[in-house]
Each structure stands twice: as C-alpha cells, then as structure tokens.
Design a protein around this motif. Structure first.
Motif, short mmCIF file in Angstrom:
data_model
loop_
_atom_site.label_atom_id
_atom_site.label_comp_id
_atom_site.label_asym_id
_atom_site.label_seq_id
_atom_site.Cartn_x
_atom_site.Cartn_y
_atom_site.Cartn_z
N LYS A 181 88.64 7.15 2.49
CA LYS A 181 88.10 8.44 2.04
C LYS A 181 88.21 9.50 3.13
O LYS A 181 88.52 10.66 2.86
CB LYS A 181 86.63 8.27 1.63
N ALA A 182 87.97 9.08 4.37
CA ALA A 182 88.04 10.04 5.49
C ALA A 182 89.46 10.56 5.69
O ALA A 182 89.65 11.75 5.95
CB ALA A 182 87.52 9.37 6.77
N ARG A 222 91.82 10.78 3.40
CA ARG A 222 92.10 11.69 2.29
C ARG A 222 91.42 13.05 2.52
O ARG A 222 92.00 14.10 2.27
CB ARG A 222 91.63 11.09 0.96
N GLU A 223 90.18 13.00 3.00
CA GLU A 223 89.44 14.22 3.27
C GLU A 223 90.15 15.07 4.31
O GLU A 223 90.25 16.30 4.17
CB GLU A 223 88.03 13.88 3.76
N ASN A 250 91.55 18.77 3.60
CA ASN A 250 91.03 19.86 4.44
C ASN A 250 92.15 20.66 5.07
O ASN A 250 92.08 21.89 5.18
CB ASN A 250 90.11 19.30 5.52
N GLN A 273 91.04 24.49 -3.27
CA GLN A 273 90.01 23.48 -3.01
C GLN A 273 89.42 22.97 -4.33
O GLN A 273 89.22 21.77 -4.51
CB GLN A 273 88.91 24.09 -2.14
N ARG A 325 89.35 19.23 -6.00
CA ARG A 325 88.04 18.63 -6.29
C ARG A 325 87.97 18.14 -7.74
O ARG A 325 87.36 17.11 -8.02
CB ARG A 325 86.94 19.66 -6.03
N GLY A 349 88.66 15.71 -2.09
CA GLY A 349 87.83 16.69 -1.40
C GLY A 349 86.37 16.40 -1.63
O GLY A 349 85.93 16.17 -2.76
N ASP A 350 85.58 16.39 -0.54
CA ASP A 350 84.17 16.01 -0.62
C ASP A 350 83.33 17.20 -1.06
O ASP A 350 83.82 18.29 -1.29
CB ASP A 350 83.69 15.51 0.75
N GLY A 356 82.39 17.43 4.20
CA GLY A 356 83.70 16.81 4.42
C GLY A 356 83.90 16.27 5.82
O GLY A 356 84.22 15.10 6.02
N THR A 358 81.70 13.41 6.83
CA THR A 358 82.20 12.18 6.21
C THR A 358 83.20 11.49 7.12
O THR A 358 83.18 10.27 7.30
CB THR A 358 82.85 12.49 4.85
#
Length: 580
Positions: free
Chosen positions: A306-307, A309-310, A314, A365, A369, A374-375, A380, A383
């Motif tokens: 997840k990080a 991908r974030e 970003n 963004q 989402r 995207g968190d 983000g 995370t």
C-alpha cells in the motif's frame, strides 16, 4: 523568543542556508526586504542584524563580528513600518517573530521568517512580483524567474491546476481503450454508481476530465482528462515538457544500466493511467507476501504494498505539469526512488507530520481515488512512514530541490543500522565508535549508507531541531570522523575514510615543560583530551593499560581536575571531561 545564547548557538551550529547576518549599524539594511522575500518563498530562516559575517573565513571562531545596533527600538519601528507598507506584498510575521537581545554586550536584532503559506506566495517587494520576488539557494538570494513567479501564483489557488479547459482538445484526443479499462475498474470499485450507465463524454464531464465553459459555450478536455486518458500524440502536443520514465535497476549485470525500462517508445499510449497501471505490478512484484487469511480468503496486500502504491500516486497528483521535467520511478536493490517536477506546496515538516493536504492536481487525485488508489486526505505520507517503521527500515527521505524544481522521495529498504554498516563503522573508528551517543551513531550510519548527508536530512531522521543537529555534526567533524564539503551556504558531510584512531596517534615524546610533573598515566589522559577535546571514564579505561575499571579512571581524572587542568561537563545524561 530568541535569546543571546540562542544566537551564539546559531552562529556556531546553525545552517547557513537558513541564516543571514547583516551589519545594519544605523539603519535597517536595504537588503532585509530581499532576504525576507527569499526566506518566505523558500524554507524560512533567521535574519540577524548587527552581525557581520566574513564568508571567506573558515575558522568559525573568527567568522562573525558584532557591530552593535544603535537605537534598536527605532530600528524595529522602521522594520515594522516597512513590512506593513505597500513595499511588501504580505506580512507573514507575528510580534513574537521579531525582537532584539544582548549578546556578550552587543545589541542584535533578530527576525524569524517562516516559510509563507502557498496562498501568500510569491512574497515580493516594491509592488512588482516579477522584479521583486526572491528565492534562496545554496549560493545566493536570486530573482525568481518569470516561470517561478507564475508557478507560485498558480499554486496559490485551492482549485488546483488540472481542471482548466484545453482549447482544441476534444473527445477525439481520448484513447478509448484507456477509458474503457478505467471504466471497467471504476465499475468494479463502485458497482452501484449511477455514472456506470452514462455515455463516455458525460462520464468524463462528471469526473472532471471534460468541461464546458458556460459563458462562451466552449468545451473540451481538461488538463486532467488529457493527461489521464489522452492519446500519446495529443499529450505530447500539449505537454511536450513532461516525460514518464520507469527504470528497474535491480539485479543488473556489470555491463547493463537497467534490467527493465518503460519510457516513451511508441509501444503504448503515454497517459498517466496506463503509466501507473504498468509500473505498479513491476514495483511490487518482488515484495514479500506473508500468508494471511481474512476469513477463508487469502490477503496478499501488505502495508508495504500500500505504501509503494501511495508513493507512486502521490508523485503523479503532486507533479507540476506546467514545468519541464520527468515523472521518474526507479526500483533499486536498496529501495525505490520517486521523482516529479515542481516544488512542494507545503513545508516538508508539515508533510511528515500528516494531517495537512493540498493537492496540486485534485481532479487527477479524485480519479485515482475512485478506483482505490490514493489514501484518505492528509494520511498518505504517514501511511508510508508507518509501513516503513513497522519494517524497521530507514526513514523515507522526502527532498524538495528548490534549485532544480524537483521533488524526490526515496524509500530505503534497508534497516536503520544494517550489520554491514555497523561492521564498517567499527572497523573505521575502532573503540571511539562505541563511546558515541546513539544519535551520533545514527548520523554516521546515515552518512555511510547515503554517502553524503545534509543537516536537513538528519533533522527528519532524528526528529531534532537544525541547531541541535548542527551541534552533533560539528562535534563529529571536530573528532575527524566526518569531513565537510562547502558550497556557498550549503555544507554536506561524509565519512572520513582516512580516519586514524586517536588512541594510536598519541606521541608523548614532546610534552611541554609544565606537564612534566604529571605521571605517565596522567600525561596520556591529558594528551588525549588535548587532541580530542573531551574524554569519558570509559575512554580512560580503553586508553590506559594500567587502568581497568571506571572507578580507577575517575581517580586519575580527579587528579587532573585537582591540578586545574580538566573540568567535568554534563550534556543530557552524558558525563565527560574537557580542558579547563
């Protein structure tokens, strides 16, 4: 509130990039407005009036001289009158940001300039943003270019830069295969959404990818729509200043530069959606997927997945697509690098803290989402930090390059203190390494792993103020463990690979006559302190063969204290002894 002691600390340990000294004996220097603009438009800093800096002087004891401020209250009134007049575009200071104090009998005016909020940038002087906007780099304060001023004005808007109508770009410029793939993914994540059954053009309009100007009836793709779903040729016609590049540098052979690459080669439509969908599987393909069940279903996604991908998303949503640059992603053996054109809208510290969020491209963004990329707003980067902290990897390094107008995020997949790093430092510094504080050991470890470090990098690694970091770096340089490289106001630090253990360097053959009365043990201790500035009881044990306990070391040190040669000092929980 800044005190005289604070100023002395700043002069000795502060970063030159965030410190400016001016003579200003009888008037507020005409350069203060320029410096104020430069600090406000860059990363903030402290202005000291009544101090002259001699830039060519390398000896820090002689680098600054006090000139005294006459009538400080009058000078402060002059400053406030100027800062609140039309000579300056915005006053971003509070009363507590300005004052004066006594420094060893000299009056010094201090001005703490914060980094301006993006809504107030550019901060300029003399009512002319093109000629009166300044930024600060490592060499000087310079006039902002027209492009930099325009970029700051655009960033001042909360509506973002990706929703504007692009004249002449229509539905014919949309790659229908890209749009179809996106809509399938959109429906998967939003199965009951009413947009699933509308026509492509209306779907894009609802998404913010297509717009109609109600006053002129003109319509077409937005910047977000073209960048996300456009055909390669159309994107290149409008955004020929931007490239996308992915490099896999893992497991490379001696004569190759990369093992895999994705760039503009005519084999795919170079839009953002296809770029992110192609690189994400490549980025996470080698990440560990521990066996984990959610009920009866295996969960392959981890916090690290997840990080990553974030970080990739970003990079895309915060890029400045009006600047020239590259959306660059690198996969390395020791981690990842994500780089995008433009500078951060928020201070780096605010991003590390989390809870602050300003998207440069809010429509892009939102498009990500809506398909699960995207968190939540403001969470983000935390995370990413949380995932890396759980793995005990080195803290991610977010760097905002004000000169190149480029943001880089490095995600290190190496431990905070790898075994090979500790072994190297032990071999290089010997017994001295064990007597360092944990903060000093982490600094050396970071310097070893990253080759060169800045004060700003260590601030985020240790969570300390720049002056406190400067104190630690200064001591390591004094001990000859780090070597410095200066470029104007910018100092980098690196490992001294030629370090020789001071315990092996002592030569007792040339001792001044006033020291002859010392016995051999005390001479060894005294000579060590002269060479290294300080000593601890444990260092005495390591140094002197005849002393094997800390208690014995204390007895020897007390003899030197009684002779008025040494004195006891305390820094936090650490006790050491230095020359009196």
């Amino acid at each position: 509130m800044i005190t005289g002691d604070d100023i002395l600390e700043l002069l000795k340990y502060g970063e030159r990039i965030s410190l400016e000294c001016k003579d200003s004996r009888n008037e507020i220097s005409k350069f203060v407005g320029k410096i104020y603009s430069a600090f406000a438009n860059t990363c903030g800093g402290v202005i000291l009036l009544g101090i002259e800096e001699h830039m060519s002087e390398l000896n820090m004891e002689k680098r600054f001289s006090f000139t005294d401020i006459k009538k400080p209250e009058t000078r402060l009134k002059e400053f406030w009158d100027t800062i609140n007049s039309n000579k300056v575009s915005a006053n971003i200071l509070l009363d507590d940001n300005v004052g004066y104090c006594d420094v060893n009998g000299h009056i010094v005016i201090w001005i703490e300039v914060p980094q301006a909020d993006y809504k107030y940038k550019p901060v300029y002087i003399n009512e002319n943003p093109l000629k009166g906007s300044y930024k600060r780099n490592h060499e000087r304060d310079y006039h902002c270019t027209e492009e930099e001023v325009k970029a700051m004005f655009i960033d001042a808007s909360d509506s973002g830069i990706d929703g504007s109508l692009l004249e002449g770009f229509t539905m014919e410029d949309v790659d229908l295969n890209t749009l179809k793939a996106y809509r399938i993914e959109y429906e998967h994540h939003n199965p009951e959404h009413v947009w699933n059954n509308i026509e492509d053009k209306e779907f894009l309009r609802n998404l913010g990818a297509y717009t109609v100007d109600r006053s002129t009836k003109r319509e077409g793709l937005t910047a977000a729509g073209l960048l996300m779903f456009g055909k390669e040729l159309a994107i290149r016609e409008r955004f020929d200043n931007i490239r996308m590049d992915y490099l896999d540098k893992t497991n490379v052979t001696p004569n190759t530069r990369w093992s895999d690459r994705l760039t503009y080669d005519g084999s795919w439509e170079n839009n953002l959606y296809k770029f992110i969908k192609r690189i994400l599987p490549k980025l996470v393909s080698d990440l560990k997927r521990p066996f984990q069940l959610d009920g009866m279903v295996r969960v392959d996604d981890t916090a690290v997945h997840k990080a990553v991908r974030e970080a990739a998303v970003n990079m895309i949503i915060h890029a400045d697509y009006h600047s020239t640059g590259v959306l660059k992603v690198e996969k390395n053996d020791d981690g990842f690098l994500f780089s995008n054109p433009g500078n951060l809208k928020l201070p780096v510290q605010a991003i590390y803290e989390g809870g602050h969020y300003v998207a440069r491209n809010p429509k892009i963004q939102n498009m990500f989402r809506m398909i699960g990329l995207g968190d939540n707003i403001g969470s983000g980067f935390p995370t990413i930090l949380r995932a890396w902290g759980e793995e005990n990897w080195r803290q991610p390094d977010l760097y905002d390059d004000q000169e190149l107008h480029q943001v880089e995020l490095r995600l290190w997949m190496v431990s905070l203190m790898p075994v090979e790093c500790t072994d190297y430092l032990n071999n290089t510094y010997g017994v001295e390494y064990h007597h360092l504080s944990s903060e000093e050991q982490i600094i050396l470890s970071t310097a070893y792993l990253e080759e060169k470090i800045l004060n700003s990098r260590i601030q985020f690694v240790l969570g300390m103020h720049s002056t406190d970091v400067g104190h630690l770096l200064y001591d390591l340089v004094q001990r000859n463990m780090l070597i410095t490289e200066r470029r104007g106001r910018w100092t980098t630090y690196s490992i001294n690979k030629d370090y020789v253990d001071q315990l092996e360097q002592l030569d007792l053959s040339d001792i001044p006559s006033y020291e002859v009365e010392l016995n051999k043990t005390d001479q060894q201790i005294y000579q060590f302190v002269k060479a290294n500035k300080i000593i601890t009881t444990q260092q005495v044990v390591d140094l002197v063969d005849k002393i094997s306990t800390v208690q014995g070391a204390s007895v020897a040190i007390n003899r030197l204290i009684d002779k008025d040669l040494l004195k006891k000092m305390r820094q936090g929980r650490h006790v050491f002894y230095c020359l009196k």
